[in-house]
Design a protein around this motif. Sequence first.
Motif, mmCIF file in Angstrom:
data_model
loop_
_atom_site.group_PDB
_atom_site.id
_atom_site.type_symbol
_atom_site.label_atom_id
_atom_site.label_comp_id
_atom_site.label_asym_id
_atom_site.label_seq_id
_atom_site.Cartn_x
_atom_site.Cartn_y
_atom_site.Cartn_z
ATOM 1 N N GLN A 1 -31.953 -51.690 57.528
ATOM 2 C CA GLN A 1 -32.457 -51.325 56.208
ATOM 3 C C GLN A 1 -31.313 -51.321 55.198
ATOM 4 O OE1 GLN A 1 -34.776 -47.764 55.961
ATOM 5 N NE2 GLN A 1 -36.045 -48.312 57.706
ATOM 6 N N LYS A 2 -31.650 -51.663 53.967
ATOM 7 C CA LYS A 2 -30.686 -51.582 52.872
ATOM 8 C C LYS A 2 -30.521 -50.111 52.521
ATOM 9 C CE LYS A 2 -32.691 -55.804 51.120
ATOM 10 N NZ LYS A 2 -33.537 -56.400 50.094
ATOM 11 N N SER A 3 -29.270 -49.682 52.343
ATOM 12 C CA SER A 3 -29.063 -48.276 51.996
ATOM 13 C C SER A 3 -27.732 -48.084 51.274
ATOM 14 C CB SER A 3 -29.097 -47.400 53.255
ATOM 15 O OG SER A 3 -27.969 -47.654 54.066
ATOM 16 N N THR B 1 -25.281 -50.785 53.129
ATOM 17 C CA THR B 1 -25.790 -51.593 54.233
ATOM 18 C C THR B 1 -26.861 -52.540 53.720
ATOM 19 O OG1 THR B 1 -27.557 -50.055 54.871
ATOM 20 C CG2 THR B 1 -25.392 -49.693 55.869
ATOM 21 N N ASN B 2 -27.001 -53.647 54.419
ATOM 22 C CA ASN B 2 -28.128 -54.534 54.135
ATOM 23 C C ASN B 2 -29.072 -54.500 55.337
ATOM 24 O OD1 ASN B 2 -27.158 -56.367 56.069
ATOM 25 N ND2 ASN B 2 -26.180 -57.681 54.547
ATOM 26 N N GLN B 3 -30.117 -55.305 55.311
ATOM 27 C CA GLN B 3 -31.139 -55.254 56.356
ATOM 28 C C GLN B 3 -30.654 -55.762 57.716
ATOM 29 O OE1 GLN B 3 -31.245 -57.108 53.634
ATOM 30 N NE2 GLN B 3 -31.423 -59.210 54.313
ATOM 31 N N LEU C 1 -29.049 -51.680 44.115
ATOM 32 C CA LEU C 1 -29.571 -50.671 45.024
ATOM 33 C C LEU C 1 -29.538 -49.275 44.415
ATOM 34 C CD1 LEU C 1 -27.927 -51.840 48.383
ATOM 35 C CD2 LEU C 1 -30.210 -52.378 47.503
ATOM 36 N N GLU C 2 -28.482 -48.990 43.621
ATOM 37 C CA GLU C 2 -28.365 -47.652 43.046
ATOM 38 C C GLU C 2 -27.408 -47.669 41.855
ATOM 39 O OE1 GLU C 2 -27.279 -43.097 44.446
ATOM 40 O OE2 GLU C 2 -27.789 -44.589 45.951
ATOM 41 N N THR D 1 -25.018 -44.729 50.793
ATOM 42 C CA THR D 1 -24.682 -43.368 51.186
ATOM 43 C C THR D 1 -23.375 -42.979 50.512
ATOM 44 O OG1 THR D 1 -25.722 -43.743 53.342
ATOM 45 C CG2 THR D 1 -24.248 -41.841 53.150
ATOM 46 N N PHE E 1 -27.499 -43.485 59.808
ATOM 47 C CA PHE E 1 -28.052 -44.562 58.996
ATOM 48 C C PHE E 1 -29.300 -45.111 59.666
ATOM 49 C CE2 PHE E 1 -23.463 -44.521 58.644
ATOM 50 C CZ PHE E 1 -23.275 -44.429 57.275
ATOM 51 N N SER E 2 -30.204 -45.605 58.854
ATOM 52 C CA SER E 2 -31.354 -46.334 59.379
ATOM 53 C C SER E 2 -30.904 -47.772 59.616
ATOM 54 C CB SER E 2 -32.511 -46.304 58.381
ATOM 55 O OG SER E 2 -32.933 -44.987 58.178
#
Length: 183
Positions: free
Chosen positions: A152-154, A126-128, A58-59, A156, A148-149
């Motif tokens: 959604q995968k994110s 987070t995952n979806q 993811l990052e 932070t 957070f959305s």
Amino acid sequence: MEISKKKIVYVLIASIIIAVIVIYFSNSTNKLYGNDKESILKVIKSIEGYENESVEILEIKDFNDARVVVFLSNNNPAYIHFSKNPKGNYEWRNIEKHAGQSFSTFLIHFHISDDESSNSKFVIVTNQENNIAKMELEVNKQVIEQEFSVNQKSVTWIDLPKDDTLEFKYKYYDRNGNLLSDN
């Protein structure tokens, strides 16, 4: 006859030196490093427990001589921490995942190379399947709100104070503002 014995000794010594050099370079060239996305994936897949897992990066984030890669392992939040060696290659130091969670927090410590101080980061993955829309994180009586959305995968990142002792309290809310849990 003495000349042939000396030749044998020299040949043996030369053979030993060559063998040591070959072993040294073959071991150092076979070692996996986290220098780019492709090699990071190879490192993760080489670690026990991750060999047969799907990995989605993811990052990738660098902090001086530290590299933190946040990923999903079979859709479970995870990260791997690398540090740069004297040759400039990233060697893995720590890996962690939280199975069965859609929202996970990780506390990551690393030293800043310019001085002897240490730094800590709080990363939320987070995952979806995530249904948490907001978190209130209290760190040493200082409240940080983060949204957070959902679904959604994110990734932070939250900078933490440089303090010897960190005390955390959490509150989680859904998209309608309803309190999901706290501690």
